[in-house]
Design a protein around this motif. Structure first.
Motif, PDB file in Angstrom:
ATOM      1  N   MET A 112       1.174  -1.198   0.261  1.00 48.48           N
ATOM      2  CA  MET A 112      -0.162   0.247   0.398  1.00 48.48           C
ATOM      3  C   MET A 112       1.136   0.991  -0.047  1.00 48.48           C
ATOM      4  SD  MET A 112      -2.947   1.318   2.804  1.00 48.48           S
ATOM      5  CE  MET A 112      -1.537   1.602   4.682  1.00 48.48           C
ATOM      6  N   LYS A 113       0.604   1.805  -0.652  1.00 51.92           N
ATOM      7  CA  LYS A 113       1.702   3.134  -1.036  1.00 51.92           C
ATOM      8  C   LYS A 113       1.046   4.303   0.337  1.00 51.92           C
ATOM      9  CE  LYS A 113       3.118   7.134  -4.647  1.00 51.92           C
ATOM     10  NZ  LYS A 113       2.558   7.851  -5.695  1.00 51.92           N
ATOM     11  N   ARG A 114       2.351   4.568   0.823  1.00 47.08           N
ATOM     12  CA  ARG A 114       2.061   5.942   2.103  1.00 47.08           C
ATOM     13  C   ARG A 114       1.836   7.068   1.439  1.00 47.08           C
ATOM     14  NH1 ARG A 114       4.911   4.636   6.487  1.00 47.08           N
ATOM     15  NH2 ARG A 114       5.746   2.575   7.158  1.00 47.08           N
ATOM     16  N   PRO A 115       1.587   7.479   1.952  1.00 44.99           N
ATOM     17  CA  PRO A 115       0.719   8.990   1.824  1.00 44.99           C
ATOM     18  C   PRO A 115       1.533  10.237   2.078  1.00 44.99           C
ATOM     19  CG  PRO A 115      -0.672   7.790   3.984  1.00 44.99           C
ATOM     20  CD  PRO A 115       0.256   7.467   3.157  1.00 44.99           C
ATOM     21  N   LEU A 116       1.543  11.127   0.837  1.00 41.51           N
ATOM     22  CA  LEU A 116       2.405  12.069   0.844  1.00 41.51           C
ATOM     23  C   LEU A 116       2.500  12.338   1.965  1.00 41.51           C
ATOM     24  CD1 LEU A 116       4.507  12.947  -1.250  1.00 41.51           C
ATOM     25  CD2 LEU A 116       2.058  14.943  -1.468  1.00 41.51           C
ATOM     26  N   THR A 117       1.817  12.753   2.743  1.00 47.54           N
ATOM     27  CA  THR A 117       1.457  13.574   4.202  1.00 47.54           C
ATOM     28  C   THR A 117       2.441  13.425   5.145  1.00 47.54           C
ATOM     29  OG1 THR A 117      -0.648  12.837   4.615  1.00 47.54           O
ATOM     30  CG2 THR A 117      -0.819  15.412   4.203  1.00 47.54           C
ATOM     31  N   SER A 118       2.575  11.778   5.287  1.00 43.05           N
ATOM     32  CA  SER A 118       3.114  10.796   6.357  1.00 43.05           C
ATOM     33  C   SER A 118       5.187  10.932   5.638  1.00 43.05           C
ATOM     34  CB  SER A 118       2.992   9.178   5.832  1.00 43.05           C
ATOM     35  OG  SER A 118       2.805   9.398   4.840  1.00 43.05           O
ATOM     36  N   GLN A 119       5.447  10.615   4.379  1.00 38.96           N
ATOM     37  CA  GLN A 119       6.453  11.245   4.036  1.00 38.96           C
ATOM     38  C   GLN A 119       7.379  12.654   3.899  1.00 38.96           C
ATOM     39  OE1 GLN A 119       7.036   9.808  -0.116  1.00 38.96           O
ATOM     40  NE2 GLN A 119       5.185   9.055   0.371  1.00 38.96           N
ATOM     41  N   PHE A 120       6.180  13.783   4.249  1.00 36.56           N
ATOM     42  CA  PHE A 120       6.590  14.956   4.172  1.00 36.56           C
ATOM     43  C   PHE A 120       6.376  15.615   6.288  1.00 36.56           C
ATOM     44  CE2 PHE A 120       8.831  15.835   0.677  1.00 36.56           C
ATOM     45  CZ  PHE A 120       8.198  14.857  -0.088  1.00 36.56           C
ATOM     46  N   ALA A 121       5.651  14.211   7.041  1.00 34.58           N
ATOM     47  CA  ALA A 121       6.033  15.176   8.406  1.00 34.58           C
ATOM     48  C   ALA A 121       7.373  16.152   8.965  1.00 34.58           C
ATOM     49  CB  ALA A 121       5.341  13.672   8.981  1.00 34.58           C
ATOM     50  N   LEU A 122       6.962  16.260  10.323  1.00 38.59           N
ATOM     51  CA  LEU A 122       8.166  16.797  10.798  1.00 38.59           C
ATOM     52  C   LEU A 122       9.239  15.797  11.457  1.00 38.59           C
ATOM     53  CD1 LEU A 122       6.398  19.534  12.939  1.00 38.59           C
ATOM     54  CD2 LEU A 122       7.565  19.648  10.996  1.00 38.59           C
ATOM     55  N   LYS A 174      14.154  15.383   8.281  1.00 35.29           N
ATOM     56  CA  LYS A 174      15.056  15.709   9.426  1.00 35.29           C
ATOM     57  C   LYS A 174      16.534  16.278   8.486  1.00 35.29           C
ATOM     58  CE  LYS A 174      13.087  13.892  13.183  1.00 35.29           C
ATOM     59  NZ  LYS A 174      13.699  14.167  14.202  1.00 35.29           N
ATOM     60  N   LEU A 175      16.497  15.034   7.237  1.00 36.31           N
ATOM     61  CA  LEU A 175      17.421  15.587   6.281  1.00 36.31           C
ATOM     62  C   LEU A 175      17.664  16.873   6.039  1.00 36.31           C
ATOM     63  CD1 LEU A 175      17.143  11.846   4.732  1.00 36.31           C
ATOM     64  CD2 LEU A 175      19.138  12.617   5.893  1.00 36.31           C
ATOM     65  N   MET A 176      16.641  17.431   4.888  1.00 35.34           N
ATOM     66  CA  MET A 176      17.071  18.558   4.952  1.00 35.34           C
ATOM     67  C   MET A 176      17.019  19.410   6.082  1.00 35.34           C
ATOM     68  SD  MET A 176      16.256  19.500   2.169  1.00 35.34           S
ATOM     69  CE  MET A 176      17.685  21.700   1.755  1.00 35.34           C
ATOM     70  N   LEU A 177      16.399  19.572   7.142  1.00 34.04           N
ATOM     71  CA  LEU A 177      17.584  20.465   8.365  1.00 34.04           C
ATOM     72  C   LEU A 177      18.085  19.694   8.148  1.00 34.04           C
ATOM     73  CD1 LEU A 177      13.495  20.344  10.424  1.00 34.04           C
ATOM     74  CD2 LEU A 177      14.460  22.402   8.732  1.00 34.04           C
ATOM     75  N   SER A 178      18.712  18.907   8.765  1.00 37.03           N
ATOM     76  CA  SER A 178      19.921  18.787   9.265  1.00 37.03           C
ATOM     77  C   SER A 178      21.646  19.369   7.899  1.00 37.03           C
ATOM     78  CB  SER A 178      20.326  17.333   9.263  1.00 37.03           C
ATOM     79  OG  SER A 178      19.187  17.180  10.356  1.00 37.03           O
ATOM     80  N   PHE A 179      20.345  18.895   6.727  1.00 35.67           N
ATOM     81  CA  PHE A 179      21.823  19.906   6.163  1.00 35.67           C
ATOM     82  C   PHE A 179      22.001  20.878   6.275  1.00 35.67           C
ATOM     83  CE2 PHE A 179      23.188  16.097   4.230  1.00 35.67           C
ATOM     84  CZ  PHE A 179      22.760  15.287   3.530  1.00 35.67           C
ATOM     85  N   LEU A 180      20.783  21.960   5.918  1.00 29.72           N
ATOM     86  CA  LEU A 180      20.631  23.320   5.871  1.00 29.72           C
ATOM     87  C   LEU A 180      21.364  23.665   7.493  1.00 29.72           C
ATOM     88  CD1 LEU A 180      16.936  23.748   4.771  1.00 29.72           C
ATOM     89  CD2 LEU A 180      18.671  24.544   3.546  1.00 29.72           C
TER      90      LEU A 180
END
Length: 763
Positions: A1-11, A17-23
């Motif tokens: 079952m495909k995961r919802p898009l909102t769950s993939q980009f949750a806080l 977390k990767l993006m915030l860490s890289f920034l």
């Protein structure tokens, strides 16, 4: 079952977390780089200066090490007793006219100027009292040497004749231009730096080493990019790469520093050993250019780093998140449940739980596979060394062993002076020590064990043989304190990849035979001047031993054996020579026993030679005791048998010994005794324990063996001499008795006049 898009980009999701860490990392690095740019702008100058000082320091170390090495090599030469004696003779050459030692002294000098890394153009020995010099071209007068062949306006012949060393051992003189003048031309020799060496203990003899300062500058300097100066302890200029002189500098004592005068920086440092001052000049413009370039580079790198970091952060975050989402979905479908939370990032918690068991299994499989591959590789190398074809299924592995890389091989043979309670453990511990010295976890070197007491190392890309010998010398020193065992170490040269391993192993096995008889660890690199073929027992010596044994005198036989062993020791015979000699004595004793009709002793002699009795011998005393124990029963039987010899058997044995080369048989001998052939056959069998025909054939074969060592005799002629009218019958009987054809036996003994096929002290 495909995961919802909102769950993939949750806080709490991985992407966010990767993006915030890289920034965060980008911001931190950008701030650090900006601060570094501002801070280092004022530090670049110090860094450029430090680099120049470091460069000069390396140059000074190179020069100082070179001067020290030159002094040490010359000091080592002058401390030789032979060198001192030769200089004493050459100091009075006009009186003694010993021109024969000139080549030896020139050879000693060549060890210095012949070394390309010493940068020595010539080594001149100046004999002031005799007024001549000796250098690489030979003898010449001082006037010719310094007026023609090495002429310089700064160093005329009068300068050298007036020089004295006093209490100095080494004196470095300023560099000057030298020329070579002949009848037809003048050739420039370039600038050379003379170094005067005191020829201890002769006050009127000193050496002049002509160093090439240009090559020294190329080796240790900056290839002439900046002006360079060398001054001695009295601030006298020894060498420079510039035509202009140096301004007055306030040199710091025993340290390095720099001064700026006008548009130039002067970097200088004093040598710790020589006291020389080394100066390098750098233009101010060069440092300023480096400063501007550094600032521009920092600014460009900062902008590029921020931009590239932003782009790659977005790309990496997206590419890492999507595969992990698919892996998690696959794991969930397989397990049917979500494990407990073990991390704030739920994806890592799931992956960590799933991958832990996979990695554990994978680690076990890899270790097991690596172990098996190592065993298979060792198995393949063992077969290559012993020239045994591999199984068809291992053809790919065999092709992989055909390496074109150079290699060296070392063969170790272990022997014990005192056999320990558990020799296998001692052997294994020693082999492990040797392998640790030459092979590591990532090393491609191979260790093989062809036999229980042998270890073979194959060293790939080994470097010079001297490095291998240095490690082996360390091992030899370690084993010097262990008196219960010793090693024989055969070392090969560095072979090309085309040399088969089988040939290397064979050559090392032959080198092991060069071992001398003692209980010390020996390193053998090449065959010695004396070889096993130099100590073969002559036929006359075998007859001498036979006669001594017939006498029954222990004093005579023991004395003869000790003399032969002493001759072997005086001639520096190999341990293999002692073994061959002992085997030859045993063989001759066996012949004597047969001739004297003592069959009860033959089994004892056979038992004495079984099981390699000499393998553990390491002294002449052991051989002497073993040989005395061997012949003592024979001598006792001879003394006892001389009183109870049967007259009929004595006649038969003496008759056969004199007429074995004739066409004789049992009937002919029986007629000589007026006995029937049947009676003579039965009494001969009863008294000797062997049939008449068997004894006659054995006697003829033994005589044939003695004749076969003479390669000038044909086999047909030998057959006739020992009583065989048909050469085919002779060959058949010889092979039945010895297991070899006459031709094969002749090849084995080598046709070198060895009567017993054994080693002894040949005159």
């Amino acid at each position: 079952m495909k995961r919802p898009l909102t769950s993939q980009f949750a806080l709490s999701g991985l992407f966010v977390k990767l993006m915030l860490s890289f920034l965060s990392v980008i911001l931190l690095l950008a701030s650090f780089n900006l601060f570094s740019h501002l801070y280092l702008s004022g530090k670049v100058y110090q860094e450029v200066v430090r680099q120049n000082e470091q460069s000069l320091k390396q140059t000074v170390e190179g020069y100082e090490n070179h001067f020290r090495l030159t002094q040490n090599m010359i000091l080592a030469l002058t401390q030789s007793d032979t060198w001192t004696a030769n200089l004493g003779i050459l100091s009075h050459l006009k009186e003694n006219r010993r021109y024969d030692i000139l080549s030896e002294v020139k050879s000693d000098l060549m060890t210095l100027y012949g070394n390309p890394f010493m940068h020595i153009e010539n080594f001149i020995l100046y004999f002031k009292a005799e007024d001549y010099v000796l250098e690489k071209e030979g003898l010449s007068t001082a006037a010719d040497m310094f007026g023609k062949y090495y002429y310089s306006g700064e160093y005329p012949a009068d300068f050298w004749s007036g020089q004295t060393m006093d209490n100095q051992y080494l004196k470095v003189l300023p560099a000057a231009s030298f020329t070579e003048t002949t009848m037809s031309s003048t050739r420039a020799l370039g600038r050379l730096m003379p170094v005067m060496i005191k020829a201890i203990p002769y006050e009127e003899v000193y050496g002049i080493v002509m160093l090439n300062p240009q090559r020294l500058e190329q080796a240790y300097g900056d290839a002439g990019k900046n002006p360079f100066y060398i001054m001695d302890a009295q601030d006298r200029l020894l060498f420079s790469t510039a035509e202009t002189g140096l301004p007055a500098l306030e040199y710091a004592v025993n340290t390095s520093a720099h001064e700026r005068i006008g548009d130039k920086y002067y970097f200088y440092q004093k040598g710790a050993q020589t006291g020389f001052t080394y100066v390098r000049v750098t233009e101010v413009a060069a440092i300023a250019s480096g400063l501007r370039g550094m600032r521009l580079l920092l600014a460009v790198l900062l902008a590029a780093a921020v931009l590239v970091s932003l782009l790659f952060s977005l790309l990496f975050s997206y590419r890492l998140n999507q595969p992990l989402q698919r892996l998690i979905a696959a794991f969930d479908r397989k397990s049917g449940s979500v494990p407990g939370k073990v991390s704030s990032v739920k994806e890592f918690a799931i992956i960590g739980d799933r991958l832990s068991s996979i990695l554990e299994n994978n680690r076990f499989i890899q270790n097991d596979l690596a172990h098996k591959n190592s065993l298979v590789r060792q198995y393949a190398y063992t077969h290559k060394v012993k020239n045994i074809p591999l199984n068809a299924s291992l053809n790919e592995l065999e092709d992989a062993l055909h390496s074109e890389r150079p290699y060296a091989s070392i063969l170790f043979k272990l022997s014990f002076t005192r056999l320990p309670e558990e020799p296998e453990k001692h052997t294994l511990a020693l082999w492990q020590l040797i392998q640790r010295l030459f092979t590591g976890e990532e090393s491609e070197n191979v260790a093989l064990q062809p036999e229980q007491d042998l270890l073979l190392l194959l060293l790939f890309d080994p470097g010079p043989q001297s490095a291998i010998l240095q490690v082996l010398s360390t091992l030899q020193e370690l084993l010097a304190e262990e008196h219960s065992l010793y090693l024989t170490i055969a070392v090969s040269p560095v072979y090309s990849g085309e040399t088969p391993f089988t040939d290397a192993y064979h050559n090392l096995s032959e080198l092991l035979k060069e071992r001398r008889l003692n209980g010390e660890t020996q390193i053998i690199v090449e065959p010695r001047a004396s070889s096993a073929k130099a100590f073969h027992l002559k036929v006359t010596h075998g007859e001498e031993l036979h006669n001594l044994l017939q006498s029954g005198s222990e004093e005579a036989v023991f004395g003869w054996l000790d003399r032969q062993l002493e001759q072997l020791q005086n001639k520096d015979a190999a341990a293999e020579d002692f073994r061959a000699f002992a085997a030859g004595v045993a063989e001759q004793t066996s012949k004597t026993v047969m001739k004297l009709n003592l069959p009860e002793l033959e089994m004892g002699l056979v038992a004495a030679l079984s099981g390699e009795p000499f393998a553990a011998f390491y002294s002449t005393q052991q051989y002497s005791e073993w040989l005395q124990e061997l012949v003592t029963p024979v001598l006792a039987a001879v003394r006892s048998g001389s009183e109870t010899r049967d007259p009929v058997i004595s006649f038969v044995l003496e008759y056969l010994d004199k007429h074995y080369g004739e066409d004789i048989n049992l009937n002919i001998v029986a007629d000589k005794l007026n006995l029937t052939s049947g009676y003579l056959s039965s009494i001969f069998k009863e008294k000797t324990g062997i049939n008449f025909s068997e004894y006659l054939n054995t006697l003829r074969i033994e005589r044939a063996k003695e004749l076969l060592v003479n390669i000038d005799l044909r086999i047909q002629d030998i057959a006739l001499q020992v009583g065989y009218q048909n050469v085919n019958s002779f060959i058949r009987m010889f092979k039945r008795a010895s297991g070899l054809t006459p031709g094969e036996y002749r090849k084995r003994v080598g046709g070198d006049n060895q009567g017993l096929g054994s080693a002894s002290g040949e005159e």
